[in-house]
Design a protein around this motif. Sequence first.
Motif, short mmCIF file in Angstrom:
data_model
loop_
_atom_site.label_atom_id
_atom_site.label_comp_id
_atom_site.label_asym_id
_atom_site.label_seq_id
_atom_site.Cartn_x
_atom_site.Cartn_y
_atom_site.Cartn_z
N VAL A 1 0.81 -1.23 0.00
CA VAL A 1 0.00 0.00 0.00
C VAL A 1 0.84 1.28 0.00
CG1 VAL A 1 -2.03 -1.05 1.08
CG2 VAL A 1 -0.27 -0.01 2.53
N ALA A 2 2.12 1.20 0.37
CA ALA A 2 2.87 2.44 0.59
C ALA A 2 4.14 2.57 -0.24
CB ALA A 2 3.22 2.59 2.08
N SER A 3 4.49 1.58 -1.03
CA SER A 3 5.71 1.69 -1.84
C SER A 3 5.51 2.70 -2.96
CB SER A 3 6.05 0.33 -2.44
OG SER A 3 5.04 -0.07 -3.34
N TRP B 1 -0.40 6.37 4.64
CA TRP B 1 0.08 4.98 4.72
C TRP B 1 1.48 4.92 5.34
CZ3 TRP B 1 -3.46 1.66 4.96
CH2 TRP B 1 -4.54 1.64 4.09
N LEU B 2 2.34 5.82 4.88
CA LEU B 2 3.70 5.82 5.47
C LEU B 2 3.62 6.12 6.97
CD1 LEU B 2 5.73 7.70 2.69
CD2 LEU B 2 5.90 5.27 3.29
N GLY B 3 2.74 7.04 7.34
CA GLY B 3 2.61 7.39 8.76
C GLY B 3 2.13 6.21 9.60
N ILE B 4 1.22 5.42 9.05
CA ILE B 4 0.75 4.23 9.78
C ILE B 4 1.90 3.24 9.96
CG2 ILE B 4 -0.76 2.20 9.63
CD1 ILE B 4 -2.87 4.00 8.30
N ILE C 1 2.90 12.60 7.06
CA ILE C 1 3.48 11.54 7.89
C ILE C 1 3.41 11.95 9.35
CG2 ILE C 1 5.63 10.36 8.50
CD1 ILE C 1 6.43 10.52 5.51
N ARG C 2 3.86 13.16 9.61
CA ARG C 2 3.88 13.71 10.98
C ARG C 2 2.47 13.73 11.57
NH1 ARG C 2 8.50 13.61 13.46
NH2 ARG C 2 7.10 12.90 15.08
#
Lengths: 343, 343
Positions: A185-187, A242-245, A276-277
């Motif tokens: 999901v995040a690449s 997604w990256l944040g999760i 992300i933050r």
Amino acid sequence: MTKLALAFDLGGTELRGALVERDGAVAARVSAPTMAGAGSEAVIGQIIALAGTLLAEHPQAKVAGIGMCAPGPLDPKAGIVIGPPTLAGWHDVPLIDILSRQFGLPVRLENDANAAALGEWRFGAGRGSGSLVFVTVSTGIGGGVVADGHIYHGRRGLAAEIGHMTITGEGDRCFCGAVGCFEAVASGTALGRRATRLTAPGDGSLLRRLSGDGDVSARHVVEAARAGDVNALELVDAEAKWLGIGFTNLLHLYSPELIVMGGGLANGFDLLAPGIRATIEQRAMPAYRDVPIVPAELGDRAGLIGAASLILWEGEPGAPLAIAQDEDSGPSKRADAREANHG
Amino acid sequence: MTKLALAFDLGGTELRGALVERDGAVAARVSAPTMAGAGSEAVIGQIIALAGTLLAEHPQAKVAGIGMCAPGPLDPKAGIVIGPPTLAGWHDVPLIDILSRQFGLPVRLENDANAAALGEWRFGAGRGSGSLVFVTVSTGIGGGVVADGHIYHGRRGLAAEIGHMTITGEGDRCFCGAVGCFEAVASGTALGRRATRLTAPGDGSLLRRLSGDGDVSARHVVEAARAGDVNALELVDAEAKWLGIGFTNLLHLYSPELIVMGGGLANGFDLLAPGIRATIEQRAMPAYRDVPIVPAELGDRAGLIGAASLILWEGEPGAPLAIAQDEDSGPSKRADAREANHG
């Protein structure tokens, strides 16, 4: 001249080699397209040839050993490349044995994400920290964890397979067969796929104009977002979520002093960072919220530099090895270097 | 008589104390309901009183120090209980300072899941392994990671907060505020809640008969499943799937030699194990699939024994401390013990 390490970063697309100094400086670089479909013997032949090129160009170099990184799964202690999906015909290849016999030098092997983590920790964005998680977001997602001054390896060196951490029940099936992997999901690949689905060839969107009406890539999304394109900005927002999760999970699980984000998508770090933050603020427990998330500094040199540092800084992984910074030369250079470990 | 450790396991419900021998045997136990709402001074008073009871009953005991575990977040190196949600009025309590001044003994502090991980590793299901992940599945989900012979602490001792690893986008909101936490979908509480929703008071179901038509708990589900109740077996299957997803993540992230499952739900381990295994087979990458998943062996003594081992086996966490197994007595017992570290 101080001692150098020969370093190689064996990727599925490109094989890179370098001579690296003890302070992390790259004295010389070479590269070649990896003969990824030709099996391990052909690629090892390429490594030997690149080494020859580097040494011929720097005949005065005193080489202390060879630091090497390759895609996982690999066993860093045994020195075996187990079977990377991007390299055909590699099955349990004893790369350390082969190269140390070929060159008569100490050889160290590490997986590419771990080597990049070491590089960023020793010479890049993580300098001076006690621990970090390095995350590379590119075609896939990989990671490496440094804690208490060394790579967190786990059984068979297989820890930190963070791309295949399940973070959701939705999205496309991952190449590994599961649904909901962080990588799926995040690449960068996932981001490009979402952008491609959101648009259509000939629709006049900026994303499709940038891609020449072909499939949209993560790079195009970042470029369009920089130009203020609304679609692209929304895609960046979703990607950052997604990256944040995933990053929140890494904070809860490893509690590092910082997270370093590398890989192709780190080119859009400034755009992604606010989202992300915000996700971390929302999801992480309070004690983890102030951990810095920073972009990598070494770019595509991180793996090479980290691999070299296995030779120049310490023997990890595997047996004792710590090549002294030795100004002498002499016929028994390697014997000296080996003795230095036991001193 | 060899030296013993005083050990305390401070829980939100019960405060347990014990005298533990160097081989992990529990020589004496006491407990009291924790005065969880009364603030830290009252509870520290309880600890001192229980210590007095244990020492009065065993006047011959040579106590080498106090090993203590408490709910996180806490800082094991600084010896500070930061603010556990289950204990009212505990904010940055310097528990090591307070107890070492009170007793004139070395004191070590560890969070409860980490202490249980140490206990299981040294004396329980993980004996002889090089690394493990301990998972306690009960009201919530907690964890501790042992790697290379010690607890993986991370920054401020906050690593392995595995209950708040996001594994899905569905389910009830976790008490932490996020959706999809491992704990929110896979804890004993979550299982009981699903069972309660699936049934209704007076519906004659076995689950409601076992619960006296009150809310159904995880314990009732396990009991009904053992009796072959179809609802309960389906609930167990779903629970095992969630546990399997979480455990797969732990394999990918920490690559331990084994996973040890403890907590109240470990009573149903035999029922859950096939579903956990099947999920791991389905979702884990091949290199991780053969890692054993085993039930804990020490039950509710794991934390006490692990806490005691901080005193009797090594000084972790914090400053050097390794109490020698010392048959002598004498006025300078503690000074001797400290010197032994530097010998």
